[in-house]
Design an enzyme around this catalytic site. Structure first.
Site, PDB file in Angstrom:
ATOM      1  N   CYS A 148       0.494  -1.230  -0.355  1.00  0.00           N
ATOM      2  CA  CYS A 148       0.202   0.233  -0.177  1.00  0.00           C
ATOM      3  C   CYS A 148       0.726   0.976   0.202  1.00  0.00           C
ATOM      4  O   CYS A 148       1.869   1.498   0.994  1.00  0.00           O
ATOM      5  CB  CYS A 148      -0.830  -0.407   0.794  1.00  0.00           C
ATOM      6  SG  CYS A 148      -2.110   1.707   1.630  1.00  0.00           S
ATOM      7  N   HIS A 176       3.080  -8.389  13.102  1.00  0.00           N
ATOM      8  CA  HIS A 176       2.231  -7.511  12.085  1.00  0.00           C
ATOM      9  C   HIS A 176       2.975  -7.296  11.139  1.00  0.00           C
ATOM     10  O   HIS A 176       3.953  -6.740  11.418  1.00  0.00           O
ATOM     11  CB  HIS A 176       1.375  -6.449  12.749  1.00  0.00           C
ATOM     12  CG  HIS A 176       0.783  -6.365  11.226  1.00  0.00           C
ATOM     13  ND1 HIS A 176       0.447  -5.688  10.332  1.00  0.00           N
ATOM     14  CD2 HIS A 176      -1.132  -6.470  11.537  1.00  0.00           C
ATOM     15  CE1 HIS A 176      -0.397  -5.338   9.237  1.00  0.00           C
ATOM     16  NE2 HIS A 176      -1.802  -5.843  10.615  1.00  0.00           N
ATOM     17  N   GLU A 178       3.188  -5.294   8.375  1.00  0.00           N
ATOM     18  CA  GLU A 178       3.838  -4.271   7.914  1.00  0.00           C
ATOM     19  C   GLU A 178       4.715  -3.924   9.113  1.00  0.00           C
ATOM     20  O   GLU A 178       5.462  -3.059   8.991  1.00  0.00           O
ATOM     21  CB  GLU A 178       1.580  -3.585   8.584  1.00  0.00           C
ATOM     22  CG  GLU A 178       2.856  -2.052   7.527  1.00  0.00           C
ATOM     23  CD  GLU A 178       1.502  -1.300   8.396  1.00  0.00           C
ATOM     24  OE1 GLU A 178      -0.132  -0.887   7.612  1.00  0.00           O
ATOM     25  OE2 GLU A 178       1.819   0.336   8.728  1.00  0.00           O
ATOM     26  N   SER A 312      -7.246  -8.893  11.567  1.00  0.00           N
ATOM     27  CA  SER A 312      -7.329  -7.161  11.207  1.00  0.00           C
ATOM     28  C   SER A 312      -6.790  -6.474  12.059  1.00  0.00           C
ATOM     29  O   SER A 312      -7.757  -5.953  12.732  1.00  0.00           O
ATOM     30  CB  SER A 312      -8.280  -6.608  10.209  1.00  0.00           C
ATOM     31  OG  SER A 312      -8.364  -5.629  10.189  1.00  0.00           O
ATOM     32  N   SER A 313      -6.030  -5.495  12.395  1.00  0.00           N
ATOM     33  CA  SER A 313      -5.162  -4.841  13.053  1.00  0.00           C
ATOM     34  C   SER A 313      -6.564  -3.750  12.946  1.00  0.00           C
ATOM     35  O   SER A 313      -7.169  -2.745  14.393  1.00  0.00           O
ATOM     36  CB  SER A 313      -3.804  -4.624  13.553  1.00  0.00           C
ATOM     37  OG  SER A 313      -3.852  -3.747  13.878  1.00  0.00           O
TER      38      SER A 313
HETATM   39  S1  SF4 Z   1      -6.090   0.524   5.860  1.00  0.00           S
HETATM   40 FE1  SF4 Z   1      -3.514  -1.098   5.531  1.00  0.00          FE
HETATM   41  S2  SF4 Z   1      -3.939  -1.094   3.224  1.00  0.00           S
HETATM   42 FE2  SF4 Z   1      -6.222  -0.181   3.778  1.00  0.00          FE
HETATM   43  S3  SF4 Z   1      -5.411   2.108   3.072  1.00  0.00           S
HETATM   44 FE3  SF4 Z   1      -4.518   2.324   4.902  1.00  0.00          FE
HETATM   45  S4  SF4 Z   1      -2.194   1.364   5.467  1.00  0.00           S
HETATM   46 FE4  SF4 Z   1      -3.234   1.114   3.104  1.00  0.00          FE
END
Ligand code: SF4
Length: 408
Positions: A148, A176, A178, A312-313
Site C-alpha cells: 500500500c 504484524h 506491516e 485485522s488490526s
Molecule cells: S488500511 Fe492499510 S491497506 Fe488500507 S489504506 Fe491504510 S495502510 Fe493502506
C-alpha cells in the site's frame, strides 16, 4: 480517487448506493454521523466510513490481474494478502499459495521456488531480507508488488528522520506483517526499536532517563531492536512512526509521552534537536473509520456489530472503541450469527472465538450500530443485515428500503 477492478462478488449494490450518496452530500468528509436504515422494529446505523480502503482495492486489483495474466504459472503470495478470510480463501481457490503465515512462520520453503514462479508482495509490504532472498532465486519480486502506498509513506517518513540521525521508534504490533516490514526498512538505515503499547513506552522512558539499568534493556526489548542500536547513546535523538492501522489516541499518547521524557532530559528549548516532529503516520482509512466510529457511538444503540478478519488490526481497533460503550460483536461472516439468540464472536485481544447467547435483546425496537474494517468486503455487511432482518420477517421492508436507496 483511482478506480480499481474488484470482483463484483465483494461489492454490495445497496451499500455502494449508500456510500455514494453520503459522499455526494459530504464531499469534504466533515459529517461523521451514521446512516440510518429504519425498518421499524429494527434500526441499523451504518458508520459514515467503513469497508475496503485504497490499499486493499489496489492489492486485490493487482493480484487478480496477475492471476489472469499468468495462467499456467505457479503464483505465490508472501503471506495473506490482506487480513480477510473471504479474500484469502478466494485467492487460494484460484491456486495462489501462501509462503508464510501471518506471524512470518514458513508454510512453503523458499527452496521450493524457481525463477519461473511469480511472487506477490502483500498490501502490508515485506522485509528487505525476504525481498533479497526471493530476488536471489531470480524472481522479480517488485513486478508484483501490492504494498500500500500509505505503508510506503511511513517507510519514507522513517528514512527522512534516519537521515537526520534520529533513532526510529515504531509504535506497532511486533508480529504484524506491516510492522515487521517497517522495522526492516528503518533498521537498514538507523537504530530502530518497536514498542507495542503505552506500558512498554513507559519502560522505554525509564531506560532513556536512567531510572532503569541499561543492562536490563536487552532483556526487556529482546528481538525488538536492531543490532546497531546502543541504548547508551542512541536515545539522544528519537522520532516515532507507527503502523498505519493503530488506534490514533494510543499513538498520540505514546508520542506525547516520549516527547515529555525527552523534554525532561534535554529541556524544552532543545526539543527539536532531540525529538523528530513526525506527527502520526496513520493512513487516511484508519483515521476516517475511527472518526466514523466516534460519530457512530454518539447514537444510542443496543449493540454494535463490527465486521472484519480476526487478525485485522484496523478492525480490532474499531471493536476496541465500540466495546467501551456497548455490547459489541466482532464477526467475519454472516454465518457467525447462528440464530436470533446465538452468535460466535471473535475476541479482538485473544483472537479466540466465543459463543454468546441472547445477543439480540428482547425489546419492541432494537438499534444496531454497524461498521467494518478496511479489508472487509461490503457484501459481508449486507449479508449480516439480511441475516438479522430474516429473524424479524422484515425482508420485504428491507427490499423496499434498498430500492429507495438505489433510485434516489
Ligand atoms: S488500511 Fe492499510 S491497506 Fe488500507 S489504506 Fe491504510 S495502510 Fe493502506
Amino acid at each position: 480517487m483511482k478506480h480499481f477492478e474488484v470482483p463484483s462478488g465483494y461489492r454490495s449494490h445497496f451499500i455502494t448506493a449508500i456510500k455514494e450518496k453520503r459522499k455526494e452530500e459530504d464531499k469534504l468528509k466533515k459529517d461523521f454521523s451514521p446512516t440510518l436504515i429504519d425498518l421499524g422494529k429494527v434500526k441499523f446505523y451504518l458508520a459514515r466510513h467503513f469497508g475496503f480502503c485504497y490499499g486493499v482495492e489496489n492489492a486485490i486489483d493487482i493480484a487478480y490481474k496477475t492471476i489472469e495474466e499468468n495462467k499456467g504459472k505457479r503464483i505465490f503470495l508472501l503471506s495473506e494478502m490482506i487480513h480477510n478470510p473471504q479474500v484469502n480463501e478466494d485467492l487460494l481457490k484460484k491456486g495462489v499459495q501462501f509462503l508464510q503465515d501471518t506471524d512470518g512462520n514458513e508454510i512453503i520453503p523458499l527452496s521450493n521456488l524457481s525463477k519461473e514462479d511469480i511472487v506477490i508482495i502483500p498490501a502490508f509490504g515485506t522485509t528487505l531480507e525476504l525481498e533479497k532472498k526471493i530476488n536471489k532465486i531470480g524472481i522479480e519480486i517488485q513486478k508484483y508488488n501490492t504494498t500500500c502506498p500509505f505503508v510506503e509513506k511511513v517507510w519514507n517518513r522513517g528514512d527522512q528522520i534516519a537521515k537526520k540521525g534520529f533513532t526510529v521508534i515504531i509504535h506497532g504490533k511486533p508480529k504484524h506483517e506491516e510492522t515487521r516490514a517497517t522495522f526492516s526498512h528503518a533498521a537498514d538505515k538507523t537504530p530502530t526499536l518497536i514498542v507495542n503499547d503505552m506500558q512498554e513506552t513507559i519502560v522505554l522512558g525509564k531506560f532513556i532517563i536512567g531510572k532503569l539499568p541499561l543492562e536490563e534493556f536487552k532483556i526487556y526489548f529482546k528481538n525488538r531492536y536492531n543490532d546497531i542500536l546502543d541504548p547508551d547513546i542512541h536515545f539522544e535523538k528519537i522520532g516515532v512512526i507507527n503502523q498505519t492501522t493503530q488506534l490514533a489516541s494510543d499513538t498520540q499518547a505514546i508520542s506525547d509521552y516520549l516527547k515529555n521524557i525527552i523534554i525532561s532530559k534535554y529541556g524544552k528549548e532543545n526539543i527539536s534537536a532531540h525529538f523528530a516532529d513526525t506527527r502520526d503516520t496513520l493512513c487516511y482509512a484508519t483515521n476516517d473509520n475511527q472518526s466514523a466510529v466516534v460519530g457512530l457511538l454518539e447514537q444510542a444503540g443496543d449493540l454494535a456489530i463490527v465486521m472484519g478478519g480476526k487478525n485485522s488490526s484496523n478492525s480490532s481497533h474499531l471493536v476496541e472503541l465500540c466495546e467501551k460503550k456497548l455490547p459489541t460483536y466482532f464477526i467475519d461472516d454472516a454465518n457467525k450469527i447462528i440464530d436470533h439468540q446465538q452468535i460466535i464472536k471473535n475476541n479482538w485481544m485473544t483472537k479466540q472465538s466465543e459463543l454468546v447467547t441472547n445477543f439480540l435483546p428482547n425489546k419492541s425496537t432494537i438499534s444496531i450500530l454497524m461498521t467494518s474494517g478496511a479489508s472487509c468486503p461490503d457484501i459481508v455487511v449486507e449479508s449480516v443485515i439480511r441475516r438479522i432482518v430474516g429473524f424479524y420477517e422484515l425482508d420485504e421492508k428491507l427490499d423496499s428500503v434498498i430500492a429507495k436507496w438505489m433510485t434516489e
